[in-house]
Scaffold this active site. Sequence first.
Site, PDB file in Angstrom:
ATOM      1  N   ARG A  23      28.062 -15.173   8.433  1.00  0.00           N
ATOM      2  CA  ARG A  23      27.286 -14.202   9.206  1.00  0.00           C
ATOM      3  C   ARG A  23      25.978 -13.833   8.523  1.00  0.00           C
ATOM      4  O   ARG A  23      25.042 -13.351   9.158  1.00  0.00           O
ATOM      5  CB  ARG A  23      28.087 -12.913   9.406  1.00  0.00           C
ATOM      6  CG  ARG A  23      29.386 -13.092  10.165  1.00  0.00           C
ATOM      7  CD  ARG A  23      30.221 -11.838  10.093  1.00  0.00           C
ATOM      8  NE  ARG A  23      30.627 -11.632   8.681  1.00  0.00           N
ATOM      9  CZ  ARG A  23      31.223 -10.540   8.234  1.00  0.00           C
ATOM     10  NH1 ARG A  23      31.463  -9.527   9.037  1.00  0.00           N
ATOM     11  NH2 ARG A  23      31.568 -10.445   6.967  1.00  0.00           N
ATOM     12  N   GLN A  46      12.249  11.113   1.437  1.00  0.00           N
ATOM     13  CA  GLN A  46      11.678  10.397   2.576  1.00  0.00           C
ATOM     14  C   GLN A  46      11.679   8.909   2.293  1.00  0.00           C
ATOM     15  O   GLN A  46      11.826   8.482   1.155  1.00  0.00           O
ATOM     16  CB  GLN A  46      10.266  10.888   2.908  1.00  0.00           C
ATOM     17  CG  GLN A  46       9.227  10.688   1.843  1.00  0.00           C
ATOM     18  CD  GLN A  46       7.900  11.351   2.202  1.00  0.00           C
ATOM     19  OE1 GLN A  46       7.860  12.500   2.630  1.00  0.00           O
ATOM     20  NE2 GLN A  46       6.818  10.622   2.030  1.00  0.00           N
ATOM     21  N   ASN A  48       9.311   5.472   3.284  1.00  0.00           N
ATOM     22  CA  ASN A  48       8.038   5.026   3.823  1.00  0.00           C
ATOM     23  C   ASN A  48       8.055   3.520   4.003  1.00  0.00           C
ATOM     24  O   ASN A  48       8.724   2.811   3.244  1.00  0.00           O
ATOM     25  CB  ASN A  48       6.893   5.397   2.875  1.00  0.00           C
ATOM     26  CG  ASN A  48       6.813   6.878   2.622  1.00  0.00           C
ATOM     27  OD1 ASN A  48       7.124   7.688   3.480  1.00  0.00           O
ATOM     28  ND2 ASN A  48       6.397   7.251   1.419  1.00  0.00           N
ATOM     29  N   ARG A  59      -2.926  -2.071  -2.004  1.00  0.00           N
ATOM     30  CA  ARG A  59      -2.682  -0.647  -1.756  1.00  0.00           C
ATOM     31  C   ARG A  59      -2.430   0.017  -3.103  1.00  0.00           C
ATOM     32  O   ARG A  59      -1.549  -0.372  -3.836  1.00  0.00           O
ATOM     33  CB  ARG A  59      -1.493  -0.459  -0.824  1.00  0.00           C
ATOM     34  CG  ARG A  59      -1.738  -1.042   0.569  1.00  0.00           C
ATOM     35  CD  ARG A  59      -0.486  -0.913   1.431  1.00  0.00           C
ATOM     36  NE  ARG A  59      -0.673  -1.543   2.721  1.00  0.00           N
ATOM     37  CZ  ARG A  59      -1.053  -0.913   3.825  1.00  0.00           C
ATOM     38  NH1 ARG A  59      -1.294   0.373   3.803  1.00  0.00           N
ATOM     39  NH2 ARG A  59      -1.188  -1.577   4.955  1.00  0.00           N
ATOM     40  N   HIS A  62      -1.670   4.551  -6.624  1.00  0.00           N
ATOM     41  CA  HIS A  62      -1.440   5.921  -6.165  1.00  0.00           C
ATOM     42  C   HIS A  62      -0.405   6.638  -7.022  1.00  0.00           C
ATOM     43  O   HIS A  62       0.503   6.025  -7.550  1.00  0.00           O
ATOM     44  CB  HIS A  62      -0.901   5.912  -4.729  1.00  0.00           C
ATOM     45  CG  HIS A  62      -1.785   5.230  -3.759  1.00  0.00           C
ATOM     46  ND1 HIS A  62      -1.289   4.498  -2.713  1.00  0.00           N
ATOM     47  CD2 HIS A  62      -3.135   5.170  -3.651  1.00  0.00           C
ATOM     48  CE1 HIS A  62      -2.290   4.015  -1.995  1.00  0.00           C
ATOM     49  NE2 HIS A  62      -3.427   4.397  -2.558  1.00  0.00           N
ATOM     50  N   LYS A  72       9.775   6.590  -6.993  1.00  0.00           N
ATOM     51  CA  LYS A  72       9.813   5.656  -5.859  1.00  0.00           C
ATOM     52  C   LYS A  72      10.801   4.539  -6.153  1.00  0.00           C
ATOM     53  O   LYS A  72      10.946   4.106  -7.296  1.00  0.00           O
ATOM     54  CB  LYS A  72       8.434   5.034  -5.611  1.00  0.00           C
ATOM     55  CG  LYS A  72       7.385   6.023  -5.169  1.00  0.00           C
ATOM     56  CD  LYS A  72       6.043   5.332  -4.996  1.00  0.00           C
ATOM     57  CE  LYS A  72       4.979   6.341  -4.593  1.00  0.00           C
ATOM     58  NZ  LYS A  72       3.644   5.723  -4.542  1.00  0.00           N
ATOM     59  N   HIS A 119       1.264   3.617  -8.890  1.00  0.00           N
ATOM     60  CA  HIS A 119       1.931   2.502  -8.226  1.00  0.00           C
ATOM     61  C   HIS A 119       0.961   1.806  -7.282  1.00  0.00           C
ATOM     62  O   HIS A 119       0.175   2.451  -6.596  1.00  0.00           O
ATOM     63  CB  HIS A 119       3.137   3.051  -7.436  1.00  0.00           C
ATOM     64  CG  HIS A 119       3.745   2.044  -6.525  1.00  0.00           C
ATOM     65  ND1 HIS A 119       3.575   2.100  -5.160  1.00  0.00           N
ATOM     66  CD2 HIS A 119       4.500   0.967  -6.782  1.00  0.00           C
ATOM     67  CE1 HIS A 119       4.224   1.083  -4.617  1.00  0.00           C
ATOM     68  NE2 HIS A 119       4.782   0.379  -5.579  1.00  0.00           N
ATOM     69  N   TYR A 132       9.841   1.924   0.828  1.00  0.00           N
ATOM     70  CA  TYR A 132      10.168   2.616  -0.408  1.00  0.00           C
ATOM     71  C   TYR A 132      10.699   4.011  -0.137  1.00  0.00           C
ATOM     72  O   TYR A 132      10.246   4.711   0.752  1.00  0.00           O
ATOM     73  CB  TYR A 132       9.012   2.637  -1.411  1.00  0.00           C
ATOM     74  CG  TYR A 132       7.654   3.040  -0.901  1.00  0.00           C
ATOM     75  CD1 TYR A 132       7.167   4.316  -1.118  1.00  0.00           C
ATOM     76  CD2 TYR A 132       6.856   2.130  -0.224  1.00  0.00           C
ATOM     77  CE1 TYR A 132       5.908   4.687  -0.681  1.00  0.00           C
ATOM     78  CE2 TYR A 132       5.597   2.484   0.218  1.00  0.00           C
ATOM     79  CZ  TYR A 132       5.128   3.765  -0.013  1.00  0.00           C
ATOM     80  OH  TYR A 132       3.885   4.121   0.433  1.00  0.00           O
ATOM     81  N   LYS A 167     -10.940   4.484   0.131  1.00  0.00           N
ATOM     82  CA  LYS A 167     -10.419   5.455  -0.840  1.00  0.00           C
ATOM     83  C   LYS A 167      -9.911   4.747  -2.099  1.00  0.00           C
ATOM     84  O   LYS A 167     -10.239   5.156  -3.216  1.00  0.00           O
ATOM     85  CB  LYS A 167      -9.301   6.293  -0.208  1.00  0.00           C
ATOM     86  CG  LYS A 167      -8.691   7.301  -1.163  1.00  0.00           C
ATOM     87  CD  LYS A 167      -7.782   8.289  -0.489  1.00  0.00           C
ATOM     88  CE  LYS A 167      -6.559   7.651   0.090  1.00  0.00           C
ATOM     89  NZ  LYS A 167      -5.590   8.620   0.612  1.00  0.00           N
ATOM     90  N   ASP A 168      -9.129   3.678  -1.937  1.00  0.00           N
ATOM     91  CA  ASP A 168      -8.592   2.966  -3.097  1.00  0.00           C
ATOM     92  C   ASP A 168      -9.678   2.267  -3.897  1.00  0.00           C
ATOM     93  O   ASP A 168      -9.570   2.133  -5.114  1.00  0.00           O
ATOM     94  CB  ASP A 168      -7.518   1.972  -2.672  1.00  0.00           C
ATOM     95  CG  ASP A 168      -6.224   2.650  -2.243  1.00  0.00           C
ATOM     96  OD1 ASP A 168      -6.072   3.861  -2.494  1.00  0.00           O
ATOM     97  OD2 ASP A 168      -5.371   1.962  -1.644  1.00  0.00           O
TER      98      ASP A 168
END
Length: 182
Positions: A23, A46, A48, A59, A62, A72, A119, A132, A167-168
């Site tokens: 399976r 949370q 994300n 990305r 941060h 994370k 990260h 994450y 921004k990055d």
Amino acid sequence: MKFNQTSLNDAWLIEFEPRGDKRGYFARTMCQEEFSTHGLISDFQQQNTSFSAQRGTLRGLHYQRRPHAEVKLVRCLRGAIVDVIVDLRQDSSTYLQHQMFELTDSNHRQLYVPSGFAHSFITLTDDAEVSYLVSASYHPESEDGLRYCDEALGISWPTAVTVVSEKDANWPLISERTEPLF
């Protein structure tokens, strides 16, 4: 799950162990008891997901400043990425050191990023999806970052950066900072 220490203090590369048959497979990707045994935070607030359509999408780097710092647990669900973390804790013996990890949809690895680390990741494939878990709710006023091309970090990205947010691309260089990073 297999817990592998990294060269950076308190960061872990975790491999889940799929059990399969015709399976497909089943595997635990997070277990509060096993995380606790290794002294890791497992109270996530949370989850994300990011999707990047193009190879070379970057990305980060941060992080959230105190008191809203976050842990994370990062996993690549589709495609492949190189995840990069930087230790920002001034009292750490690995302060400002970084390490790279290849996370793919097939290697069953996930990265535990401790509080006090920046990260980032760059996509190695088109259509990369990353998920994450995060230990703290997002607090916009505590958001910060490092410029991915800051020579003080010495990061050699494994592929050309083709897509990066404004921004990055414009986080301050470490040499421009007057306050501690974290």
